[in-house]
Scaffold this motif. Structure first.
Motif, PDB file in Angstrom:
ATOM      1  N   ILE A   1       9.006  15.794  -0.978  1.00 11.82           N
ATOM      2  CA  ILE A   1       8.251  14.564  -1.101  1.00 11.82           C
ATOM      3  C   ILE A   1       9.496  13.470  -0.678  1.00 11.82           C
ATOM      4  O   ILE A   1      10.649  13.538  -1.325  1.00 11.82           O
ATOM      5  CB  ILE A   1       8.054  14.371  -2.662  1.00 11.82           C
ATOM      6  CG1 ILE A   1       6.863  15.530  -2.761  1.00 11.82           C
ATOM      7  CG2 ILE A   1       7.541  12.856  -2.982  1.00 11.82           C
ATOM      8  CD1 ILE A   1       6.603  15.621  -4.355  1.00 11.82           C
ATOM      9  N   SER A   2       9.012  12.306  -0.163  1.00 14.83           N
ATOM     10  CA  SER A   2       9.934  11.244   0.151  1.00 14.83           C
ATOM     11  C   SER A   2      10.071  10.459  -1.028  1.00 14.83           C
ATOM     12  O   SER A   2       9.076  10.306  -1.885  1.00 14.83           O
ATOM     13  CB  SER A   2       9.238  10.350   1.445  1.00 14.83           C
ATOM     14  OG  SER A   2       8.274   9.667   1.136  1.00 14.83           O
ATOM     15  N   GLN A   3      10.822   9.534  -0.970  1.00 12.71           N
ATOM     16  CA  GLN A   3      11.492   8.532  -2.076  1.00 12.71           C
ATOM     17  C   GLN A   3      10.338   7.581  -2.232  1.00 12.71           C
ATOM     18  O   GLN A   3      10.200   6.780  -3.403  1.00 12.71           O
ATOM     19  CB  GLN A   3      12.768   7.956  -2.063  1.00 12.71           C
ATOM     20  CG  GLN A   3      13.874   9.189  -2.134  1.00 12.71           C
ATOM     21  CD  GLN A   3      15.262   8.745  -1.950  1.00 12.71           C
ATOM     22  OE1 GLN A   3      15.314   7.362  -1.436  1.00 12.71           O
ATOM     23  NE2 GLN A   3      16.104   9.279  -2.462  1.00 12.71           N
ATOM     24  N   GLU A   4       9.582   7.213  -1.307  1.00  9.55           N
ATOM     25  CA  GLU A   4       8.627   5.988  -1.270  1.00  9.55           C
ATOM     26  C   GLU A   4       7.196   6.393  -1.852  1.00  9.55           C
ATOM     27  O   GLU A   4       6.275   5.688  -1.834  1.00  9.55           O
ATOM     28  CB  GLU A   4       8.565   5.504   0.138  1.00  9.55           C
ATOM     29  CG  GLU A   4       9.728   5.060   0.634  1.00  9.55           C
ATOM     30  CD  GLU A   4      10.386   3.834  -0.366  1.00  9.55           C
ATOM     31  OE1 GLU A   4       9.498   2.988  -0.638  1.00  9.55           O
ATOM     32  OE2 GLU A   4      11.622   4.079  -0.651  1.00  9.55           O
ATOM     33  N   THR A   5       7.154   7.569  -2.212  1.00 11.90           N
ATOM     34  CA  THR A   5       5.793   8.286  -2.522  1.00 11.90           C
ATOM     35  C   THR A   5       5.529   8.069  -3.839  1.00 11.90           C
ATOM     36  O   THR A   5       6.364   7.874  -4.838  1.00 11.90           O
ATOM     37  CB  THR A   5       5.930   9.976  -2.354  1.00 11.90           C
ATOM     38  OG1 THR A   5       6.170   9.967  -0.936  1.00 11.90           O
ATOM     39  CG2 THR A   5       4.292  10.482  -2.595  1.00 11.90           C
TER      40      THR A   5
ATOM     41  N   MET B   1       7.851  14.617 -12.637  1.00 10.31           N
ATOM     42  CA  MET B   1       8.622  13.666 -13.199  1.00 10.31           C
ATOM     43  C   MET B   1      10.002  14.114 -12.598  1.00 10.31           C
ATOM     44  O   MET B   1      10.993  13.033 -12.869  1.00 10.31           O
ATOM     45  CB  MET B   1       8.609  13.732 -14.464  1.00 10.31           C
ATOM     46  CG  MET B   1       7.283  13.113 -15.240  1.00 10.31           C
ATOM     47  SD  MET B   1       7.145  11.398 -14.944  1.00 10.31           S
ATOM     48  CE  MET B   1       8.290  10.810 -16.133  1.00 10.31           C
ATOM     49  N   SER B   2      10.288  15.141 -12.165  1.00 13.66           N
ATOM     50  CA  SER B   2      11.563  15.633 -11.836  1.00 13.66           C
ATOM     51  C   SER B   2      11.904  15.247 -10.220  1.00 13.66           C
ATOM     52  O   SER B   2      12.981  15.214  -9.760  1.00 13.66           O
ATOM     53  CB  SER B   2      11.688  17.045 -11.809  1.00 13.66           C
ATOM     54  OG  SER B   2      10.943  17.917 -10.898  1.00 13.66           O
ATOM     55  N   GLN B   3      10.798  14.687  -9.411  1.00 10.36           N
ATOM     56  CA  GLN B   3      10.988  14.277  -8.214  1.00 10.36           C
ATOM     57  C   GLN B   3      11.470  12.879  -7.872  1.00 10.36           C
ATOM     58  O   GLN B   3      11.290  12.061  -8.881  1.00 10.36           O
ATOM     59  CB  GLN B   3       9.503  14.183  -7.513  1.00 10.36           C
ATOM     60  CG  GLN B   3       8.755  15.744  -7.487  1.00 10.36           C
ATOM     61  CD  GLN B   3       9.726  16.905  -7.042  1.00 10.36           C
ATOM     62  OE1 GLN B   3       9.960  16.794  -5.905  1.00 10.36           O
ATOM     63  NE2 GLN B   3       9.823  17.891  -7.954  1.00 10.36           N
ATOM     64  N   PRO B   4      11.863  12.682  -6.757  1.00 11.01           N
ATOM     65  CA  PRO B   4      12.501  11.337  -6.518  1.00 11.01           C
ATOM     66  C   PRO B   4      11.793  10.548  -5.978  1.00 11.01           C
ATOM     67  O   PRO B   4      11.741  10.074  -4.804  1.00 11.01           O
ATOM     68  CB  PRO B   4      13.907  11.806  -5.572  1.00 11.01           C
ATOM     69  CG  PRO B   4      13.357  12.844  -4.684  1.00 11.01           C
ATOM     70  CD  PRO B   4      12.213  13.794  -5.620  1.00 11.01           C
TER      71      PRO B   4
ATOM     72  N   ARG C   1       0.677  -1.259   0.046  1.00 14.34           N
ATOM     73  CA  ARG C   1      -0.125   0.030   0.120  1.00 14.34           C
ATOM     74  C   ARG C   1       0.773   1.317  -0.152  1.00 14.34           C
ATOM     75  O   ARG C   1       1.263   1.746   1.011  1.00 14.34           O
ATOM     76  CB  ARG C   1      -0.829   0.021   1.314  1.00 14.34           C
ATOM     77  CG  ARG C   1      -1.902  -1.183   1.243  1.00 14.34           C
ATOM     78  CD  ARG C   1      -2.936  -0.912   0.236  1.00 14.34           C
ATOM     79  NE  ARG C   1      -4.015  -2.095   0.330  1.00 14.34           N
ATOM     80  CZ  ARG C   1      -3.817  -3.479  -0.190  1.00 14.34           C
ATOM     81  NH1 ARG C   1      -2.632  -3.755  -0.820  1.00 14.34           N
ATOM     82  NH2 ARG C   1      -4.748  -4.203  -0.160  1.00 14.34           N
ATOM     83  N   PRO C   2       1.240   1.716  -1.202  1.00 13.84           N
ATOM     84  CA  PRO C   2       1.981   2.866  -1.327  1.00 13.84           C
ATOM     85  C   PRO C   2       1.753   4.263  -0.662  1.00 13.84           C
ATOM     86  O   PRO C   2       0.409   4.335  -0.543  1.00 13.84           O
ATOM     87  CB  PRO C   2       2.355   2.969  -2.697  1.00 13.84           C
ATOM     88  CG  PRO C   2       1.147   2.669  -3.428  1.00 13.84           C
ATOM     89  CD  PRO C   2       0.546   1.417  -2.519  1.00 13.84           C
ATOM     90  N   LEU C   3       2.537   4.963  -0.111  1.00 12.73           N
ATOM     91  CA  LEU C   3       2.280   6.297  -0.048  1.00 12.73           C
ATOM     92  C   LEU C   3       1.862   7.281  -1.281  1.00 12.73           C
ATOM     93  O   LEU C   3       2.532   7.058  -2.026  1.00 12.73           O
ATOM     94  CB  LEU C   3       3.325   7.155   0.881  1.00 12.73           C
ATOM     95  CG  LEU C   3       4.022   6.339   1.898  1.00 12.73           C
ATOM     96  CD1 LEU C   3       5.159   6.892   2.565  1.00 12.73           C
ATOM     97  CD2 LEU C   3       2.991   6.334   3.104  1.00 12.73           C
ATOM     98  N   VAL C   4       0.897   8.101  -1.094  1.00  9.30           N
ATOM     99  CA  VAL C   4       0.573   8.721  -2.307  1.00  9.30           C
ATOM    100  C   VAL C   4       0.244  10.123  -1.869  1.00  9.30           C
ATOM    101  O   VAL C   4      -0.163  10.407  -0.877  1.00  9.30           O
ATOM    102  CB  VAL C   4      -1.024   8.005  -2.788  1.00  9.30           C
ATOM    103  CG1 VAL C   4      -1.316   8.923  -4.101  1.00  9.30           C
ATOM    104  CG2 VAL C   4      -0.679   6.591  -3.193  1.00  9.30           C
ATOM    105  N   LEU C   5       0.699  11.082  -2.863  1.00 12.79           N
ATOM    106  CA  LEU C   5       0.753  12.342  -3.032  1.00 12.79           C
ATOM    107  C   LEU C   5      -0.420  12.833  -3.963  1.00 12.79           C
ATOM    108  O   LEU C   5       0.091  12.699  -5.069  1.00 12.79           O
ATOM    109  CB  LEU C   5       2.271  13.037  -3.220  1.00 12.79           C
ATOM    110  CG  LEU C   5       1.781  14.662  -3.224  1.00 12.79           C
ATOM    111  CD1 LEU C   5       1.778  15.100  -1.697  1.00 12.79           C
ATOM    112  CD2 LEU C   5       3.012  15.408  -3.694  1.00 12.79           C
TER     113      LEU C   5
END
Length: 257
Positions: free
Chosen positions: A171-175, A218-221, A100-104
């Motif tokens: 934003i975290s990498q797991e998002t 698309m530029s976010q990690p 269940r991913p973290l979603v922004l």
């Protein structure tokens, strides 16, 4: 004039009943909007009607237009949680097995897709730049937290609201970033068109905003970016997705990064 002031100026606050006038004035002050006693006096594209325990939006100068609300316990959302389209959205963001991913949700709007994802078990951060919609989402989450429907309470506990520009959010990498651009020609139901027309009237128009948000995302990690699109619309920024999940009226372009 700031972007926030410009968006607030697109809305006039109106009391739903005469006794709610003091409350309407307080809400208008909070949103930096104009308040009027009667809907006929509104001169903005949209009116925010304020009652003691309710808020709703309505297009001005439009006949027989039903109100637009944010209600996570609504029959429509409760029906939707049982339908196949939820599975498509879940698959798009990466819901699989116990994952269940973290979603922004960077374009929260009326919060319906965010609620669906939270109902599927995802932790969802909703970001909404319209102060009016952010207030409606805030009150809807407060009502959902004490709902008589257990699943609504549980989903609301997984939702966090932020007001402002999503591009300023760390934003975290797991998002997983989820985008549902609203300025796209949707050719589905009249209800969808009505909701979108209200949202469009509330938001200040920014040239190529869909493209700008996509380039930022698309530029976010992050793990992936998911873009909701009308079925036959072109991809954003001419960028071919990793894969596409199609429904009857919309599709989800998935970019695995």
């Amino acid at each position: 004039m700031s972007l926030s002031e410009e968006m607030s100026g697109a809305c006039t606050v109106v009391p739903a009943v005469a006794g709610a006038w003091p409350l309407a004035q307080r809400v208008a002050d909070q949103l930096n909007c104009r308040a009027v006693r009667l809907a006929d006096e509104a001169r903005s594209p949209v009116a925010l009607f304020v009652d003691y325990d309710d808020l709703w939006l309505q297009k001005c100068m439009a006949e027989q237009v039903s109100p637009v609300r944010v209600d996570f316990a609504s029959p429509g959302l409760q029906y939707r949680r049982k339908s196949g389209q939820n599975e498509l959205l879940g698959r798009a963001v990466g819901v699989k097995g116990d994952t269940r991913p973290l979603v922004l949700d960077a374009t929260a709007g009326l919060g319906r897709d965010a609620y669906v994802l939270a109902d599927l078990g995802c932790s969802v951060t909703l970001i909404e730049r319209s102060p009016v919609l952010a207030l409606m989402l805030k009150q809807a989450l407060e009502r959902a937290s004490i709902s008589a429907i257990t699943s609504v309470q549980l989903a609301s506990s997984r939702m966090q609201l932020q007001s402002g520009d999503s591009r300023a959010y760390k934003i975290s990498q797991e998002t997983v970033i989820y985008l549902d651009p609203m300025f796209t020609d949707r050719r589905s139901s009249a209800a969808v068109k009505k909701d979108l027309s209200v949202l469009q009237a509330l938001h200040a128009s920014v040239e190529n905003e869909d493209e700008q948000l996509f380039v930022w995302a698309m530029s976010q990690p992050v793990r992936r970016v998911v873009v909701k699109r009308p079925l036959k619309s072109p991809v954003l920024h001419h960028r071919k997705p990793s894969h596409v999940i199609k429904g009857k009226a919309v599709r989800f372009d998935v970019y695995v990064l």
